[in-house]
Design an enzyme around this catalytic site. Structure first.
Site, PDB file in Angstrom:
ATOM      1  N   ASP A  75       9.074   2.680  -0.276  1.00 24.65           N
ATOM      2  CA  ASP A  75       8.302   3.441   0.385  1.00 24.65           C
ATOM      3  C   ASP A  75       8.573   2.933   1.794  1.00 24.65           C
ATOM      4  OD1 ASP A  75       5.966   4.422   1.797  1.00 24.65           O
ATOM      5  OD2 ASP A  75       4.559   3.520   0.313  1.00 24.65           O
TER       6      ASP A  75
ATOM      7  N   TYR B 256       0.889  -1.036  -0.029  1.00 23.61           N
ATOM      8  CA  TYR B 256       0.037   0.102  -0.160  1.00 23.61           C
ATOM      9  C   TYR B 256       0.742   1.236   0.051  1.00 23.61           C
ATOM     10  CZ  TYR B 256      -3.237   3.340   1.599  1.00 23.61           C
ATOM     11  OH  TYR B 256      -4.112   4.434   1.789  1.00 23.61           O
TER      12      TYR B 256
ATOM     13  N   LYS C 176       4.535   9.465   8.604  1.00 25.70           N
ATOM     14  CA  LYS C 176       4.363   8.704   9.848  1.00 25.70           C
ATOM     15  C   LYS C 176       5.191   9.236  11.062  1.00 25.70           C
ATOM     16  CE  LYS C 176       1.158   5.288   8.063  1.00 25.70           C
ATOM     17  NZ  LYS C 176       1.260   4.563   7.304  1.00 25.70           N
TER      18      LYS C 176
HETATM   19  C1  LIG Z   1       0.400   5.023   5.640  1.00 34.94           C
HETATM   20  C2  LIG Z   1       1.257   4.640   4.456  1.00 34.94           C
HETATM   21  C3  LIG Z   1       1.278   5.447   3.439  1.00 34.94           C
HETATM   22  C4  LIG Z   1       0.288   6.504   3.316  1.00 34.94           C
HETATM   23  O1  LIG Z   1       0.397   7.523   4.383  1.00 34.94           O
HETATM   24  P1  LIG Z   1      -0.817   8.731   4.625  1.00 34.94           P
HETATM   25  O2  LIG Z   1      -0.064   9.677   5.546  1.00 34.94           O
HETATM   26  O3  LIG Z   1      -1.857   7.847   5.124  1.00 34.94           O
HETATM   27  O4  LIG Z   1      -1.030   8.945   3.225  1.00 34.94           O
HETATM   28  C5  LIG Z   1       2.130   5.196   2.378  1.00 34.94           C
HETATM   29  N1  LIG Z   1       2.648   4.032   2.161  1.00 34.94           N
HETATM   30  C6  LIG Z   1       2.795   3.286   3.394  1.00 34.94           C
HETATM   31  C7  LIG Z   1       3.834   2.189   3.323  1.00 34.94           C
HETATM   32  C8  LIG Z   1       1.985   3.294   4.424  1.00 34.94           C
HETATM   33  O5  LIG Z   1       2.197   2.556   5.358  1.00 34.94           O
END
Ligand SMILES: *Cc1c(COP(=O)(O)O)cnc(C)c1O
Length: 426
Positions: free
Chosen positions: A237, A142, A265
């Site tokens: 990511d 994701y 995060k």
């Molecule tokens: C949470 C998450 C996102 C998206 O971040 P948001 O701040 O919710 O837009 C993208 N990549 C990964 C791996 C994530 O865990």
């Protein structure tokens, strides 16, 4: 009716599904979400006064636990100087320097407001830089709700059976190739076929949005090699793993250097922040120096950066990563005891963990989907009733913070053992 129940009734009439992010709804586990009044350390207290040990940690950011004193005080102090300026500030330089110091693959970095913005900007930049269109991603990873990346996506999209969201133009989805994680042959084959049209490979180096599984030895290295050979960019990511698994994220642990990294995060200390960075020659393709446009009214917001910087400094000060590893070890030992001889699979890396209700090894999305979701649902509900809050979906990762104590862990292990008895997973 409990106050949470009343609020949920009201919110469902006003907010789609009653929540501002699908993962917060309890649709996959049944029942209704509780509404939180207060968060302190490793605990949440809901509006009805029920207290929970929290293993969601606001989906990752709360690595020091909730309402850490240093972070809260720093936000107060910063707010007194102003909440947003829309001009450059010294804080942005300090944040860029901090990120560069911790994540060696990052030479230049730009701040954004969410993880989604970070990955979206990474792929636009990769396409602009390489002058190619195709993006390779992996099933179950994701990357936020970016059009091109909501194809076979994880997290809430997977939980609610919409890994391929409606509303994404076919022409965009057709530029995304989705491959099974941990399968280097599939990646080699795709590159052989159309390697010269691939702009980038994007992945969670430790996939944590379909539960949690690890890259098999050599997989990340092979991606690096293929990208180099065909002139594509490698994008990690690390929105979830960045600053959590190690100061330098998963790339530090596995020793593979991406061209671009998406962050979020933990870096915001609980306020809305994202960042992306990497090789200077690529980052210089961004506006205003380069042709790839990217912008944000609130990007580099002083309160967000203050919260993030304070959290990172505190983590360094207390050697947070070592502490998290220790807590993680204790938890792992306790859980492994609970599940001994049962048809379950437990994964942990650092302060992230996941229990699958399958005896088979899990190293990609289709393995994860073999988990017995009805057993998970029962397990989740029993844990919750006894004050242990796990992510309300099999396809999410649980988090530890430095505020989780040995006592929390021992108590949790008892609840987990009891829940597994109730579920009958033995
Ligand atoms: C949470 C998450 C996102 C998206 O971040 P948001 O701040 O919710 O837009 C993208 N990549 C990964 C791996 C994530 O865990």
């Amino acid at each position: 009716m409990l106050e949470s129940g009343q609020l949920f009734l009201k919110s469902r009439a006003l907010i789609p599904g009653g929540v501002n992010s699908p993962a917060r709804a309890f649709k996959a586990v049944g029942g209704q979400p509780f509404f939180v009044r207060q968060a302190r350390g490793s605990h949440l207290t809901d509006v009805d006064g029920t207290k929970y040990i929290d293993y969601v940690c606001t989906w990752g950011p709360a690595i020091l636990g909730h309402s850490h004193k240093a972070v809260v005080e720093a936000i107060y102090a910063a707010a007194k100087n102003g909440i947003s300026f829309g001009t450059p500030t010294a804080l942005e330089v300090e944040m860029a320097q901090t990120i560069r110091g911790m994540v060696p693959s990052i030479e230049k970095v730009r701040m954004v407001n969410s993880g989604t913005e970070a990955t979206m900007s990474c792929i636009r930049l990769a396409r602009g830089f390489t002058k190619r269109d195709i993006i390779v991603k992996f099933a179950g990873c994701y990357h936020g709700h970016v059009d091109s990346l909501l194809v076979k996506a994880g997290s809430g999209a997977l939980t609610y059976g919409q890994p391929d969201s409606a509303g994404i133009p076919r022409v965009l989805a057709e530029l995304t190739r989705v491959l099974p994680f941990n399968n280097p042959d599939a990646v080699r084959e795709t590159f052989r076929r159309e390697g010269r049209a691939i702009a980038a490979v994007i992945l969670e180096p430790v996939p944590a949005n379909a539960g949690l599984y690890l890259p098999v030895p050599g997989f990340l290295e092979e991606l690096r090699r293929l990208c180099d050979h065909y002139g594509a960019l490698l994008i990690f990511d690390e929105v979830m793993t960045g600053f959590r698994l190690a100061p330098g994220g998963a790339q530090e642990i596995f020793g593979v250097c991406p061209d671009l990294t998406a962050l979020g995060k933990v870096i915001g200390g609980g306020l809305p922040v994202g960042a992306f960075g990497g090789r200077a020659d690529i980052m210089d393709y961004l506006s205003p120096d380069g042709p790839v446009y990217q912008a944000g009214t609130l990007s580099g917001n002083p309160l967000s950066l203050t919260a993030g910087l304070t959290q990172l400094r505190e983590l360094q000060k207390i050697d947070g990563w070592k502490r998290l590893e220790k807590t993680g070890c204790s938890l792992e030992k306790a859980i492994l005891e609970c599940i001994q001889g049962k048809p379950l699979t437990f994964h942990r890396i650092g302060s992230m963990f996941c229990l699958y209700f399958t005896p088979h090894s899990v190293c990609n999305l289709s393995d994860a989907q073999k988990s017995d979701l009805s057993a998970f649902r029962k397990f989740f509900q029993v844990c919750l009733r006894h004050g242990v809050y796990l992510p309300p979906s099999q396809f999410e990762t649980s988090f530890l913070s430095t505020a989780h104590t040995l006592e929390d862990i021992q108590h949790t292990a008892k609840i987990v053992a009891n829940a597994l008895q109730t579920v009958g997973a033995c």
